[in-house]
Enzyme design. Structure first.
Site, mmCIF file in Angstrom:
data_model
loop_
_atom_site.group_PDB
_atom_site.id
_atom_site.type_symbol
_atom_site.label_atom_id
_atom_site.label_comp_id
_atom_site.label_asym_id
_atom_site.label_seq_id
_atom_site.Cartn_x
_atom_site.Cartn_y
_atom_site.Cartn_z
ATOM 1 N NE ARG A 52 58.726 24.657 -18.031
ATOM 2 C CZ ARG A 52 59.810 23.903 -18.179
ATOM 3 N NH1 ARG A 52 60.591 24.078 -19.234
ATOM 4 N NH2 ARG A 52 60.121 22.974 -17.294
ATOM 5 C CG HIS B 270 58.385 19.162 -14.729
ATOM 6 N ND1 HIS B 270 57.173 18.892 -15.337
ATOM 7 C CD2 HIS B 270 58.588 20.491 -14.906
ATOM 8 C CE1 HIS B 270 56.670 19.999 -15.843
ATOM 9 N NE2 HIS B 270 57.508 20.977 -15.612
ATOM 10 N NE ARG C 70 61.882 26.350 -15.806
ATOM 11 C CZ ARG C 70 62.408 25.143 -15.684
ATOM 12 N NH1 ARG C 70 63.579 24.875 -16.264
ATOM 13 N NH2 ARG C 70 61.790 24.196 -15.010
ATOM 14 C CG HIS D 248 56.140 29.583 -17.621
ATOM 15 N ND1 HIS D 248 57.481 29.269 -17.473
ATOM 16 C CD2 HIS D 248 55.461 28.586 -16.972
ATOM 17 C CE1 HIS D 248 57.600 28.172 -16.755
ATOM 18 N NE2 HIS D 248 56.399 27.733 -16.452
ATOM 19 C CE LYS E 88 62.673 27.366 -12.391
ATOM 20 N NZ LYS E 88 61.398 27.098 -11.667
ATOM 21 C CE1 TYR F 284 51.462 21.642 -19.143
ATOM 22 C CE2 TYR F 284 53.038 20.447 -17.796
ATOM 23 C CZ TYR F 284 52.644 21.612 -18.412
ATOM 24 O OH TYR F 284 53.409 22.736 -18.303
#
Length: 414
Positions: A360, A383, A264, A357, A288, A392
């Protein structure tokens, strides 16, 4: 006054500072050069200091008067009236004010006290989000902006906040109104509202945990397709960077980190020199919520980073991050600047507004096309939930073809 000896277009004219700011002139000149400003830019800063010092002396004001925004505004008003066309806004004084504050000549900047009960509560909520939830400043700012209208509707006639009277019905009514007025933002408003209600309950401002009563707006999980860029467009973004310049080397490394490893923008900006482990061929990614993960460093990405560190990164960098501003002061590159790097590459390459993004998504679909499993992609993208990676699967058309049923009246595979 100016010392014009040897002045020219490439040689600076150093102003002689008199008046109350004179004791700080040499130090400010040295600090400007230390921050990486060119002598011409540093000389411009010093000329502004000289003009300001003369103005303070004419008005019988001391250095401490610069703490008053009205005094600063009056100086620039007189500067504009005198016919100056450059350095005519308070922003031009920021380097000087910062220097004077660091040296103790001016007091530190003081955050103004909350103007009312709403702002006071939001101030406490912001502290809670940073300390207890570990949220990034951008997320904190967004949550504050989204919940402020909700609190504004709870203000009593005397200016106090009515949090005690909050009920599930009131919360539901607000969400329904917002969903009708701002359908595209409804999900994010709900997330912010739940966060605020959790804070109010933890702090004892409401008796019931109302966060669970916030209704979820209508939505369908995995309804869209990942907006990945074709390989040709990713290649065009990389080719648009001028690798003969330090900025081009920096931008190439940034784009490769995002397109190959799916980092990111904030993670790229936070990457430190100590996060690149050359001997093991790995990098530490700070993501994050304070999460840290180690990822393998592909050869081409490592080569681009090394090229930037050796031939592009400013030698006078003032931060231990990998990526540094191209212009003085040579501080760490901000998240917003990383996003701008991607946008600028999109304009240069003709791909249009790309969006950081999307790189990504491009990394994920490239791994999928190369035979990577959804589990492996989720590990690289870090994730938390497998369901996040499941989108995906919709991009893997060869794997989906056997599952497609033939159209009535046709044979399978035709």
């Amino acid at each position: 006054m100016w010392d014009r000896t040897g002045c020219g277009k490439t040689k600076p004219c150093w102003a002689r500072v008199t008046g109350p700011l004179a004791p700080f002139a040499d130090g400010f000149r040295a600090e400007s050069l230390r921050l990486g400003h060119t002598p011409l830019t540093a000389a411009t800063h010093l000329r502004l200091m000289a003009g300001l010092s003369n103005w303070l002396a004419e008005h019988d004001l001391s250095v401490s008067a610069l703490s008053d925004a009205a005094v600063v505004a009056e100086f620039f008003e007189s500067r504009r009236a005198a016919g100056y066309t450059g350095l005519i806004s308070p922003k031009a004084l920021q380097p000087m004010i910062a220097f004077l504050r660091e040296g103790g000549a001016l007091p530190p900047s003081v955050t103004p006290a909350p103007a009312d009960a709403t702002e006071s509560l939001l101030e406490g909520y912001a502290v809670w989000m940073r300390r207890q939830r570990g949220l990034a400043e951008t997320t904190v700012a967004l949550n504050l902006r989204l919940v402020r209208p909700f609190l504004a509707g709870r203000v009593r006639a005397d200016g106090s906040l009515d949090t005690e009277g909050l009920s599930a019905a009131a919360v539901n009514a607000y969400v329904v109104d917002q969903a009708a007025a701002r359908p595209r933002s409804a999900k994010r408003i709900v997330t912010a509202l739940r966060s605020l209600l959790t804070f109010l309950h933890v702090e004892g401002m409401i008796d019931s945990p109302l966060a669970a009563s916030v209704p979820s707006p209508a939505g369908w999980t995995l309804a869209g397709l990942p907006k990945a860029l074709p390989r040709s467009q990713v290649a065009a973004l990389l080719a648009s960077c001028d690798k003969d310049t330090g900025t081009g080397r920096r931008d190439t490394a940034i784009l490769l980190l995002m397109a190959r490893l799916g980092l990111r923008a904030g993670e790229v900006a936070a990457l430190g020199l100590d996060d690149v482990h050359w001997r093991t061929g790995e990098i530490t990614v700070r993501g994050k919520g304070g999460r840290c993960d180690r990822l393998p460093l592909p050869v081409d990405v490592g080569a681009a980073i090394a090229d930037y560190l050796r031939h592009g990164r400013p030698t006078g960098a003032l931060a231990r991050t990998v990526f540094i501003r191209a212009q003085a002061p040579f501080t760490a590159l901000a998240t917003a600047a990383v996003i701008q790097v991607v946008d600028a590459a999109g304009r240069r390459s003709g791909t249009g507004v790309t969006g950081a993004h999307r790189l990504r998504h491009s990394a994920a679909t490239a791994m999928l096309a190369a035979g990577g499993s959804l589990e492996e992609i989720g590990q690289v993208l870090r994730h938390v939930r497998p369901a996040t990676t499941a989108i995906y699967a919709k991009a893997d058309l060869p794997a989906l073809e056997p599952l497609a049923r033939p159209w009535p009246g046709t044979r399978a595979g035709t």
